[in-house]
Design a protein around this motif. Structure first.
Motif, PDB file in Angstrom:
ATOM      1  N   ALA A  11      70.560 168.721 -29.232  1.00 26.88           N
ATOM      2  CA  ALA A  11      69.245 168.110 -29.268  1.00 26.88           C
ATOM      3  C   ALA A  11      68.250 168.976 -30.030  1.00 26.88           C
ATOM      4  O   ALA A  11      68.330 170.197 -30.017  1.00 26.88           O
ATOM      5  N   LYS A  12      67.318 168.325 -30.694  1.00 24.77           N
ATOM      6  CA  LYS A  12      66.305 169.030 -31.465  1.00 24.77           C
ATOM      7  C   LYS A  12      64.958 169.070 -30.760  1.00 24.77           C
ATOM      8  O   LYS A  12      64.242 170.035 -30.844  1.00 24.77           O
ATOM      9  N   ASN A  13      64.582 167.987 -30.102  1.00 25.38           N
ATOM     10  CA  ASN A  13      63.279 167.881 -29.443  1.00 25.38           C
ATOM     11  C   ASN A  13      63.496 167.599 -27.963  1.00 25.38           C
ATOM     12  O   ASN A  13      63.959 166.521 -27.593  1.00 25.38           O
ATOM     13  N   ILE A  14      63.119 168.562 -27.142  1.00 26.57           N
ATOM     14  CA  ILE A  14      63.362 168.484 -25.708  1.00 26.57           C
ATOM     15  C   ILE A  14      62.031 168.318 -24.985  1.00 26.57           C
ATOM     16  O   ILE A  14      61.074 169.040 -25.253  1.00 26.57           O
ATOM     17  N   GLU A  23      59.613 157.780 -25.392  1.00 22.60           N
ATOM     18  CA  GLU A  23      59.718 156.638 -26.296  1.00 22.60           C
ATOM     19  C   GLU A  23      58.778 156.762 -27.490  1.00 22.60           C
ATOM     20  O   GLU A  23      59.113 156.348 -28.588  1.00 22.60           O
ATOM     21  N   GLY A  24      57.617 157.325 -27.276  1.00 18.10           N
ATOM     22  CA  GLY A  24      56.596 157.376 -28.317  1.00 18.10           C
ATOM     23  C   GLY A  24      56.674 158.585 -29.233  1.00 18.10           C
ATOM     24  O   GLY A  24      55.912 158.691 -30.193  1.00 18.10           O
ATOM     25  N   HIS A  25      57.558 159.502 -28.934  1.00 12.88           N
ATOM     26  CA  HIS A  25      57.716 160.715 -29.735  1.00 12.88           C
ATOM     27  C   HIS A  25      59.196 160.878 -30.061  1.00 12.88           C
ATOM     28  O   HIS A  25      60.040 160.199 -29.491  1.00 12.88           O
ATOM     29  N   GLU A  26      59.508 161.747 -30.941  1.00 16.46           N
ATOM     30  CA  GLU A  26      60.908 161.928 -31.340  1.00 16.46           C
ATOM     31  C   GLU A  26      61.631 162.872 -30.374  1.00 16.46           C
ATOM     32  O   GLU A  26      62.103 163.934 -30.766  1.00 16.46           O
ATOM     33  N   ASP A  75      64.734 163.910 -28.073  1.00 16.39           N
ATOM     34  CA  ASP A  75      66.176 163.712 -28.054  1.00 16.39           C
ATOM     35  C   ASP A  75      66.765 163.827 -26.655  1.00 16.39           C
ATOM     36  O   ASP A  75      67.836 163.301 -26.387  1.00 16.39           O
ATOM     37  N   GLN A  76      66.074 164.562 -25.774  1.00 18.71           N
ATOM     38  CA  GLN A  76      66.584 164.759 -24.419  1.00 18.71           C
ATOM     39  C   GLN A  76      65.445 165.179 -23.512  1.00 18.71           C
ATOM     40  O   GLN A  76      64.514 165.855 -23.939  1.00 18.71           O
ATOM     41  N   ILE A  77      65.559 164.776 -22.246  1.00 18.53           N
ATOM     42  CA  ILE A  77      64.617 165.201 -21.210  1.00 18.53           C
ATOM     43  C   ILE A  77      65.364 166.137 -20.278  1.00 18.53           C
ATOM     44  O   ILE A  77      66.485 165.855 -19.861  1.00 18.53           O
ATOM     45  N   VAL A 108      66.580 158.241 -23.587  1.00 17.39           N
ATOM     46  CA  VAL A 108      67.374 159.376 -24.070  1.00 17.39           C
ATOM     47  C   VAL A 108      68.099 159.995 -22.881  1.00 17.39           C
ATOM     48  O   VAL A 108      67.760 159.735 -21.728  1.00 17.39           O
ATOM     49  N   PRO A 109      69.085 160.863 -23.149  1.00 15.71           N
ATOM     50  CA  PRO A 109      69.764 161.531 -22.031  1.00 15.71           C
ATOM     51  C   PRO A 109      68.789 162.373 -21.210  1.00 15.71           C
ATOM     52  O   PRO A 109      67.834 162.946 -21.753  1.00 15.71           O
ATOM     53  N   VAL A 110      69.056 162.432 -19.912  1.00 18.30           N
ATOM     54  CA  VAL A 110      68.236 163.214 -18.976  1.00 18.30           C
ATOM     55  C   VAL A 110      69.135 164.217 -18.270  1.00 18.30           C
ATOM     56  O   VAL A 110      70.160 163.839 -17.714  1.00 18.30           O
ATOM     57  N   THR A 111      68.748 165.468 -18.303  1.00 18.47           N
ATOM     58  CA  THR A 111      69.433 166.511 -17.541  1.00 18.47           C
ATOM     59  C   THR A 111      68.532 166.865 -16.368  1.00 18.47           C
ATOM     60  O   THR A 111      67.365 167.194 -16.562  1.00 18.47           O
TER      61      THR A 111
END
Length: 136
Positions: A2-5, A95-98, A100-102, A130-133
């Motif tokens: 992921a790039k943006n967390i 949803e409103g930003h890029e 990749d993962q939460i 997006v995937p959620v950890t």
């Protein structure tokens, strides 16, 4: 990878562990710390008595800044403070930003060897795009 967390921060120990996990697991990622507080009658929330929402937003921003300052990192960490329902704002932000993962904290409970997700974490897991950890 992921790039943006996105890491929701509510001031809990679990949220701080989620931040540490994100920093360790995604060392090359950009991380956004998001704090959400609900806007409601001041008498509902003791910390709001005698305070205006601009001051509360500033205090929440300072909390996020302290978390960033306490950690060593090479990449960018942004902080955002928003007002609304936590689960909805977290999903809307993703949803409103890029994103990749939460990566977020959960409320672990003792007893019967099971972990129960907090209502915010459970809702985000169900609704996130997006995937959620979940870190406990």
């Amino acid at each position: 990878m992921a790039k943006n967390i996105l890491v929701p921060i509510d001031g809990s120990e679990q949220a701080e562990r989620a931040l540490d996990y994100a920093l360790e697991s995604f060392p090359d990622a950009s991380i956004t710390l998001l704090n959400v507080f609900t806007k409601g009658p001041p008498e509902v929330h003791l910390e709001r008595r005698g305070k205006d929402y601009a001051e509360l937003r500033a205090r929440r921003g300072e909390m996020l800044d302290r978390l960033v300052e306490e950690r060593t990192f090479d990449d960018q960490i942004e902080t955002q403070v928003v007002v609304g329902r936590p689960s909805r704002e977290i999903v809307d932000y993703a949803e409103g930003h890029e994103i990749d993962q939460i990566v977020m904290g959960s409320h672990g409970r003792d007893g019967a060897s099971r972990v129960l997700l907090g209502s915010v974490a459970e809702t985000v897991v169900r609704r996130a795009p997006v995937p959620v950890t979940v870190v406990r």
